[in-house]
Design a protein around this motif. Structure first.
Motif, PDB file in Angstrom:
ATOM      1  N   ALA A 115       1.213   4.022  -3.001  1.00  0.00           N
ATOM      2  CA  ALA A 115       1.009   5.447  -2.728  1.00  0.00           C
ATOM      3  C   ALA A 115       2.155   6.271  -3.310  1.00  0.00           C
ATOM      4  O   ALA A 115       1.934   7.366  -3.854  1.00  0.00           O
ATOM      5  N   ARG A 116       3.383   5.765  -3.199  1.00  0.00           N
ATOM      6  CA  ARG A 116       4.528   6.457  -3.814  1.00  0.00           C
ATOM      7  C   ARG A 116       4.398   6.473  -5.332  1.00  0.00           C
ATOM      8  O   ARG A 116       4.701   7.472  -5.984  1.00  0.00           O
ATOM      9  N   SER A 168       0.828  -1.203   0.000  1.00  0.00           N
ATOM     10  CA  SER A 168       0.000   0.000   0.000  1.00  0.00           C
ATOM     11  C   SER A 168       0.867   1.259   0.000  1.00  0.00           C
ATOM     12  O   SER A 168       0.594   2.219  -0.728  1.00  0.00           O
ATOM     13  N   ASP A 169       1.923   1.247   0.806  1.00  0.00           N
ATOM     14  CA  ASP A 169       2.827   2.402   0.841  1.00  0.00           C
ATOM     15  C   ASP A 169       3.542   2.585  -0.488  1.00  0.00           C
ATOM     16  O   ASP A 169       3.713   3.714  -0.966  1.00  0.00           O
TER      17      ASP A 169
END
Length: 327
Positions: free
Chosen positions: A272-273, A268-269
């Protein structure tokens, strides 16, 4: 994907055609076995864009839109599209697809695969009534779809640009059926063969652009996508690190098991990036290039409300990739 139709007569005709297609899909997915009916209609209810039937109905406007084979042709392309979804989602082991539950979420993979086969069979049965030329066109498209699936699975050969390989895969996997939509709609309506050729070229490019728009709107590494492939060739170590993180998490999730909590958070991170990364701009540019190629394919067709709508679909696809649309 519903474009704005300014011509009232065309809008009324399309609404009537789309309603007839929905009725045809209900008939085609009905079986003497209630469980098969339930399984066959599960994805039919959740797949809402109906781009391919719309292309059939618009293509028929260059001939006789009321010809008896037009609506069956639209039903055939949608049944084929839905059948490939059943097979794709089993292969991908995706939990959801476009915010809808995976088709085999309520049944095991065997039932999902066989349900896809049932839809292929129903499409073939309807197609047979459209004549040998329609059968040949559909068979060629199916061959391209299978080829595209194989090429995606095996990946690019040594020395081949992964981005070019990906675009070729999309042309086969996705573009082939949108191309058939234009060609079958023209054929069923009695339009000139040159019109059918132009609409097939348009459909293939629009199909690729539409798929790329999805990749931009919902970037992921669960299967090859243009944004992730663009990261792979980046010179910046931080970009390569992000690519390795995305693909590594996807590989650790495995084809038959779900990612652990830590991996899910990590993915998820990383996504997001990716959503704010400049490679999305390059992916948007490629989407627009494919849409421009689709629009150019219409240049030989006579001006009419149907052509206006086809051109507006190109704009609609590109608009889906705008940063505000992608969140």
């Amino acid at each position: 994907m519903q474009p704005t139709v300014r011509d009232h007569a065309l809008a009324d005709g399309l609404r009537a055609g789309q309603a007839a297609v929905e009725e045809g899909l209900l008939r085609a997915t009905k079986s003497d076995v209630p469980f098969i009916t339930q399984a066959a209609r599960e994805l039919t209810r959740t797949a809402g864009r109906r781009l391919r039937p719309l292309l059939v109905l618009l293509a028929a406007r260059f001939g006789d839109p009321g010809a008896p084979g037009v609506v069956p042709a639209a039903v055939v392309v949608e049944l084929t599209h839905l059948a490939t979804h059943y097979h794709d989602d089993v292969r991908d082991e995706a939990a959801v697809r476009r915010d809808a539950p995976r088709p085999d979420a309520n049944w095991d993979n065997t039932v999902a695969v066989l349900t896809g086969d049932f839809l292929f069979a129903r499409a073939s049965h309807i197609l047979a009534d459209l004549g040998p030329e329609a059968v040949r066109i559909q068979a060629q498209a199916f061959r391209r779809q299978v080829t595209g699936q194989i090429l995606e699975t095996t990946g690019p050969c040594e020395g081949r640009d992964p981005v070019e390989h990906h675009l070729d895969v999309l042309a086969s996997r996705t573009g082939s059926l949108t191309a058939v939509s234009g060609r079958l709609g023209a054929l069923a309506s009695g339009a000139d063969p040159s019109v059918a050729d132009a609409l097939a070229r348009y459909g293939e490019r629009l199909g690729v652009a539409s798929h790329l728009a999805d990749e931009v709107a919902a970037p992921t590494a669960r299967r090859p996508t243009l944004p992730v492939l663009l990261l792979a060739g980046a010179a910046d170590p931080a970009d390569r690190e992000l690519h390795e993180l995305l693909t590594g998490l996807a590989e650790r999730a495995g084809p038959t098991e779900r990612a652990g909590h830590a991996d899910a958070v990590g993915h998820s991170d990383a996504v997001a990036r990716l959503r704010t990364h400049p490679v999305l701009d390059r992916a948007r540019e490629e989407t627009a290039r494919q849409a421009d190629a689709a629009r150019a394919a219409l240049s030989t067709l006579p001006g009419c409300p149907a052509r206006d709508v086809l051109e507006s679909l190109c704009e609609t696809v590109v608009a889906l990739t705008a940063p505000s649309s992608c969140g």
